[in-house]
Design an enzyme around this catalytic site. Structure first.
Site, mmCIF file in Angstrom:
data_model
loop_
_atom_site.group_PDB
_atom_site.id
_atom_site.type_symbol
_atom_site.label_atom_id
_atom_site.label_comp_id
_atom_site.label_asym_id
_atom_site.label_seq_id
_atom_site.Cartn_x
_atom_site.Cartn_y
_atom_site.Cartn_z
ATOM 1 N N ASN A 87 0.818 -1.219 0.000
ATOM 2 C CA ASN A 87 0.000 0.000 0.000
ATOM 3 C C ASN A 87 0.852 1.269 0.000
ATOM 4 O OD1 ASN A 87 0.905 -0.133 2.613
ATOM 5 N ND2 ASN A 87 -1.085 -0.561 3.529
ATOM 6 N N HIS A 107 -7.328 6.032 10.296
ATOM 7 C CA HIS A 107 -6.211 5.425 9.561
ATOM 8 C C HIS A 107 -6.753 4.679 8.332
ATOM 9 C CE1 HIS A 107 -2.172 3.060 10.057
ATOM 10 N NE2 HIS A 107 -2.391 3.448 8.813
HETATM 11 P P1 NDP Z 1 10.266 1.752 3.367
HETATM 12 O O1 NDP Z 1 10.897 0.699 4.201
HETATM 13 O O2 NDP Z 1 10.349 1.662 1.890
HETATM 14 O O3 NDP Z 1 10.844 3.168 3.743
HETATM 15 C C1 NDP Z 1 11.144 3.536 5.033
HETATM 16 C C2 NDP Z 1 12.262 4.538 4.952
HETATM 17 O O4 NDP Z 1 12.447 5.105 6.251
HETATM 18 C C3 NDP Z 1 13.589 3.936 4.530
HETATM 19 O O5 NDP Z 1 14.074 4.691 3.443
HETATM 20 C C4 NDP Z 1 14.441 4.115 5.768
HETATM 21 O O6 NDP Z 1 15.736 4.488 5.470
HETATM 22 C C5 NDP Z 1 13.821 5.331 6.392
HETATM 23 N N1 NDP Z 1 14.184 5.507 7.800
HETATM 24 C C6 NDP Z 1 14.166 4.599 8.791
HETATM 25 N N2 NDP Z 1 14.583 5.160 9.928
HETATM 26 C C7 NDP Z 1 14.872 6.448 9.635
HETATM 27 C C8 NDP Z 1 15.357 7.533 10.391
HETATM 28 N N3 NDP Z 1 15.666 7.377 11.681
HETATM 29 N N4 NDP Z 1 15.537 8.719 9.771
HETATM 30 C C9 NDP Z 1 15.268 8.881 8.453
HETATM 31 N N5 NDP Z 1 14.811 7.865 7.680
HETATM 32 C C10 NDP Z 1 14.623 6.675 8.282
HETATM 33 O O7 NDP Z 1 8.740 1.814 3.847
HETATM 34 P P2 NDP Z 1 7.487 2.544 3.189
HETATM 35 O O8 NDP Z 1 7.945 3.788 2.539
HETATM 36 O O9 NDP Z 1 6.689 1.585 2.392
HETATM 37 O O10 NDP Z 1 6.658 2.874 4.500
HETATM 38 C C11 NDP Z 1 7.161 3.775 5.466
HETATM 39 C C12 NDP Z 1 6.262 3.790 6.686
HETATM 40 O O11 NDP Z 1 4.995 4.330 6.340
HETATM 41 C C13 NDP Z 1 5.924 2.403 7.263
HETATM 42 O O12 NDP Z 1 6.944 1.917 8.110
HETATM 43 C C14 NDP Z 1 4.655 2.679 8.008
HETATM 44 O O13 NDP Z 1 4.954 3.126 9.307
HETATM 45 C C15 NDP Z 1 4.023 3.806 7.219
HETATM 46 N N6 NDP Z 1 2.879 3.334 6.433
HETATM 47 C C16 NDP Z 1 1.648 3.879 6.670
HETATM 48 C C17 NDP Z 1 0.538 3.413 6.017
HETATM 49 C C18 NDP Z 1 -0.814 4.036 6.219
HETATM 50 O O14 NDP Z 1 -1.818 3.411 5.883
HETATM 51 N N7 NDP Z 1 -0.902 5.248 6.737
HETATM 52 C C19 NDP Z 1 0.619 2.287 5.077
HETATM 53 C C20 NDP Z 1 1.983 1.893 4.786
HETATM 54 C C21 NDP Z 1 3.039 2.359 5.491
HETATM 55 P P3 NDP Z 1 16.899 3.483 5.169
HETATM 56 O O15 NDP Z 1 16.269 2.307 4.549
HETATM 57 O O16 NDP Z 1 17.704 4.321 4.239
HETATM 58 O O17 NDP Z 1 17.522 3.216 6.480
#
Ligand code: NDP
Length: 403
Positions: free
Chosen positions: A147, A333
């Protein structure tokens, strides 16, 4: 045979749908970057139907019962007397969606001696105490990418909604008014604004790509930098720290997972680094923000608007300050549970269960915790520890009576 407890949100107050607004879903061939869509051997549901509520059962009943397993589906998840808490005693698998999370705290994991798999039908497994899961050898998996684009679309909608003052203007129409001045006194164009994302993962990068045609200046901060070619293609400015990015942005969007390093990253102190009148959009997790600091920043004008769909805890109690703070555009949500998204994560959940019961490895891109440590995508995006503290407050929510 296993007991599988599946915690889903309630059916619509008008009853489980018997018809839908549209007859089909667009065909998606794959995800950006090459990851494949979920690949279960079969599905037992009609794509485009409501799968995430109790009667939808994620389309799992026929499959699980054909293998002789017991499937318990409930929305009753909070408090010591909840059905979830009672079923934990002999549950082997708990399935839950972040929209209506079955908080698996250390206390609850201790009450579930047979628990082997916590499966998130969606993305974001912060409702599980990951440290406790590691300590107990419980596998945690989620349906990565299912999603992400749904959420990216929602972020763009919310940015436009806030900056252009859409919701208050819509309210004037519903009230029978024609109050143009009231509507536009807080309305701007996004063109030329600086927008920055905390994290440029699947969602964050998709948000940047979708905002590019609006002629906004694009910024990001992340632990790992994007390839130079992507930075050049989108003309991105990378910031080594979040605070440095906040200082130059008119709009900030949060797109990182919730884990101990990111909890309350937006607080009284970091909000001081925002431009006066900035907009903040958070569809990642409510607990990335200090909720009272957000409400105060809207009251003082530090923030001109806040929108998102994620709260802490979920469901949010009726007196949660984000329900009544000024200039907000909150929804429950929902961004990651459109009917389109449900079809993908129900199929992904089925794929993970097929792997589990057939003794095949779960894709690395779905694994968060395995073998007592962070694994797969979890090892890249999460940090060890627990972010479920305070989740027991969800019990205070009382379901709204339909109007
Ligand atoms: P991804 O795993 O693709 O992306 C997460 C990113 O967050 C990665 O690039 C990671 O960086 C980065 N990250 C982690 N820790 C840090 C930090 N301390 N500072 C800066 N960047 C950080 O996941 P998605 O993009 O698919 O999803 C992200 C989040 O969105 C999910 O974990 C969830 O919480 C939320 N979400 C919400 C939904 C909703 O319905 N509202 C549905 C889907 C997701 P790196 O890998 O470079 O370490």
């Amino acid at each position: 045979m296993a007991k599988i407890v599946c915690v889903l949100y309630d059916d619509p107050v008008t009853g489980y749908p018997t018809s839908y607004a549209r007859d089909d879903l667009p065909k998606i061939d794959g995800y950006a970057g090459g990851q494949t869509l979920p690949t279960p051997k079969a599905i037992d549901f009609q794509p485009g139907t409501l799968l995430g509520s109790v009667s939808g059962e994620l389309g799992l009943r026929r499959y699980l019962e054909s293998l002789g397993h017991e499937l318990v589906v409930t929305s009753d998840k909070d408090g010591p007397d909840s059905r979830l808490e009672k079923e934990l005693a002999d549950a082997e698998i708990v399935i839950s969606q972040p929209f209506w999370p079955a908080y698996l705290t250390a206390e609850r994991i201790a009450k579930a001696p047979k628990l082997k798999l916590a499966l998130t039908a969606g993305i974001g497994s912060d409702h599980v105490d990951l440290q406790a899961a590691m300590d107990r050898g419980v596998t945690v998996a989620e349906v990565t990418y299912c999603n992400s684009i749904s959420v990216a679309e929602h972020v763009v909608m919310m940015i436009l909604g806030l900056v252009r003052n859409y919701l208050p203007s819509h309210d004037w129409v519903r009230k029978g008014g024609w109050n143009i001045a009231d509507c536009v006194a807080r309305s701007y164009d996004v063109e030329g604004m600086h927008v920055g994302t905390v994290a440029a993962g699947r969602i964050g990068l998709a948000v940047l790509r979708r905002l590019k045609p609006f002629d906004m200046h694009l910024h990001y901060t992340d632990r790992h930098r994007l390839p130079e070619s992507v930075e050049a293609e989108l003309n991105l400015t990378w910031h080594a720290t979040r605070e440095e990015m906040f200082e130059v942005c008119d709009v900030v969007t949060l797109n990182c997972p919730l884990h101990p390093e990111t909890e309350h990253m937006i607080n009284e102190e970091t909000l001081k680094r925002f431009k006066r009148g900035a907009y903040l959009v958070n569809t990642a997790r409510g607990k990335l923000c200090d909720r009272d600091a957000i409400a105060r920043a809207l009251e003082s004008g530090r923030l001109a608007g806040y929108a998102g769909d994620v709260w802490f805890p979920q469901p949010a109690p009726q007196d949660h300050p984000w329900r009544t703070m000024p200039h907000h555009g909150m929804t429950p949500h929902i961004s990651g549970t459109s009917l389109s998204a449900q079809t993908r994560y129900a199929a992904g959940t089925r794929e993970i269960l097929e792997c589990w019961f057939e003794g095949r490895p779960i894709r690395d891109e779905y694994l968060i915790v395995d073998g007592g440590r962070l694994a797969g995508v979890g090892a890249h995006s999460y940090s060890a520890g627990n972010a479920t503290g305070g989740s027991e407050e969800a019990e205070r929510f009382k379901a709204a009576v339909p109007a």
